[in-house]
Write an enzyme that holds these catalytic residues in place. Structure first.
Site, mmCIF file in Angstrom:
data_model
loop_
_atom_site.group_PDB
_atom_site.id
_atom_site.type_symbol
_atom_site.label_atom_id
_atom_site.label_comp_id
_atom_site.label_asym_id
_atom_site.label_seq_id
_atom_site.Cartn_x
_atom_site.Cartn_y
_atom_site.Cartn_z
ATOM 1 C CG ASP A 1 -0.278 -0.029 2.526
ATOM 2 O OD1 ASP A 1 0.925 0.283 2.587
ATOM 3 O OD2 ASP A 1 -0.933 -0.360 3.518
ATOM 4 C CG ASP B 1 -5.696 -5.436 2.780
ATOM 5 O OD1 ASP B 1 -5.216 -5.040 3.857
ATOM 6 O OD2 ASP B 1 -6.330 -4.683 2.014
#
Length: 375
Positions: free
Chosen positions: A92, A271
């Site tokens: 990320d 996730d």
């Protein structure tokens, strides 16, 4: 990254697909175990691959940038070499952590200035620097820098924030095209749709990002305090606007119910820290429902943890043994519970994929949800 849409379920918008990366193939729907610091807590890479059967894991740019440092990981040959996980990795952007963890974060047009939560040192993330950091980490999928507003901000703030995120996304896209991986493999950059729970802002975000033609798209800001119904509504708003032939990733979500409901709405990737965090606290997800393994009823229960799941923890250990370990604060207890939960999540996605390929996803979902959510 080569994405192949294999089939769309006849009874819903659920999709079975796959995509190729430099480090392997990912079949979707897919759950990505979270390895924030370059490690999925309490689960070795071999177990992730062989027993959990994860196709891809996630790393966090903010944390890895601060410790051990981008230069250390780049010198090791990238995150795969550094961690000994040889499969695909998504990182990320670190934006969410900047806003939620860092001290005294300041947003400007240039980027996000913040002080480390570790030692108070001052740093700046820009759309360009975040791409450079992820290039050095060597992840297969990188994310653009974005702002993730709280669930209760006004529509006006949500629009202003989204417009900043879009300007940052365009800068990241340009910089991505100008740079290459120092490790010699291709990396894909995903845009992130924001807009809180305002349909108009979500549509504006999705359309603008599609115009920038990213290799894939994430839906952000839907695990920050809004209701599950609002989450599902926003996913229904966004997914029809995203390209059919590119992957869709819902960030930070969630419970098994959340995963299946959003698979039905056309999401491919997920996730969440829930499987490992809950496992370390004694909550198990199993094919027969959820259990708190610390409860007294399991003290003399010598049956397998999850007879319906051929996973590492279930094959080898009993409920009584795992309860003993958890009550004794033994590290092995945290490992077994984390492995069980991750194996369950990945199993659930494989079962969903099979149901999609056979055009029975909704029937399967409606049958399995009461079974796996009972306590």
């Amino acid at each position: 990254m080569t994405f192949t849409l294999a089939h769309t379920d006849a009874t819903s918008n659920a999709r079975a697909a796959s995509f190729e990366t430099a480090h392997g193939t990912v079949q979707t729907p897919a759950f990505m175990p979270v390895g924030t610091l370059g490690s999925v807590k309490a689960v070795p890479p071999r177990v992730l691959h062989d027993d959990v059967q994860a196709d891809i894991i996630l790393g966090n740019t903010y944390h890895l940038y601060l410790r051990p440092g981008t230069d250390i990981i780049e010198a090791a040959g990238g995150l795969q070499h550094f961690s000994q996980w040889n499969g695909p990795i998504l990182t990320d952007s670190g934006g969410y952590q900047v806003f939620s963890l860092a001290d005294r974060c300041t947003l400007t047009e240039e980027g996000a200035e913040f002080r480390s939560h570790i030692d108070g040192s001052k740093h700046m993330f820009t759309p360009e620097s975040v791409v450079d950091t992820q290039r050095a980490l060597g992840s297969d999928i990188m994310m653009v820098l974005d702002e993730c507003p709280a669930a209760d901000v006004s529509k006006e703030y949500a629009r202003e924030s989204n417009e900043l995120t879009l300007r940052w996304a365009e800068r990241a896209r340009v910089h991505y095209e100008k740079t290459t991986s120092p490790h010699g493999h291709e990396q894909a950059l995903f845009g992130i749709v924001q807009g809180v729970t305002y349909p108009e802002v979500r549509r504006e975000s999705a359309r603008a990002l599609v115009d920038l033609d990213f290799p894939g798209y994430a839906i952000g800001g839907l695990s920050v305090g809004e209701s599950h119904e609002d989450m599902y509504d926003m996913v229904e708003v966004v997914t029809p606007l995203l390209p059919e032939q590119k992957p869709r990733y819902l960030m930070g979500v969630g419970t098994p119910e959340n995963l299946l409901e959003n698979v039905a709405r056309g999401v491919d990737m997920f996730d969440c820290v829930m499987p490992t965090r809950n496992g370390r606290n004694g909550t198990l997800f199993t094919t027969q429902g959820r259990m708190n393994i610390k409860n007294a009823q399991f003290k003399n229960d010598h049956t397998p943890i999850d007879p319906g799941l051929e996973a590492y923890a279930s094959r080898t250990f009993t409920k009584a043994y795992l309860r003993h370990l958890q009550k004794s604060n033994e590290i092995l207890g945290l490992q077994i519970a984390s492995q069980q939960n991750l194996a369950f999540y990945c199993w659930l996605m494989r079962e969903a994929r099979q149901a999609i390929l056979e055009d029975r996803f909704m029937t399967w979902k409606d049958a399995i949800l009461p079974q796996i959510t009972r306590r």
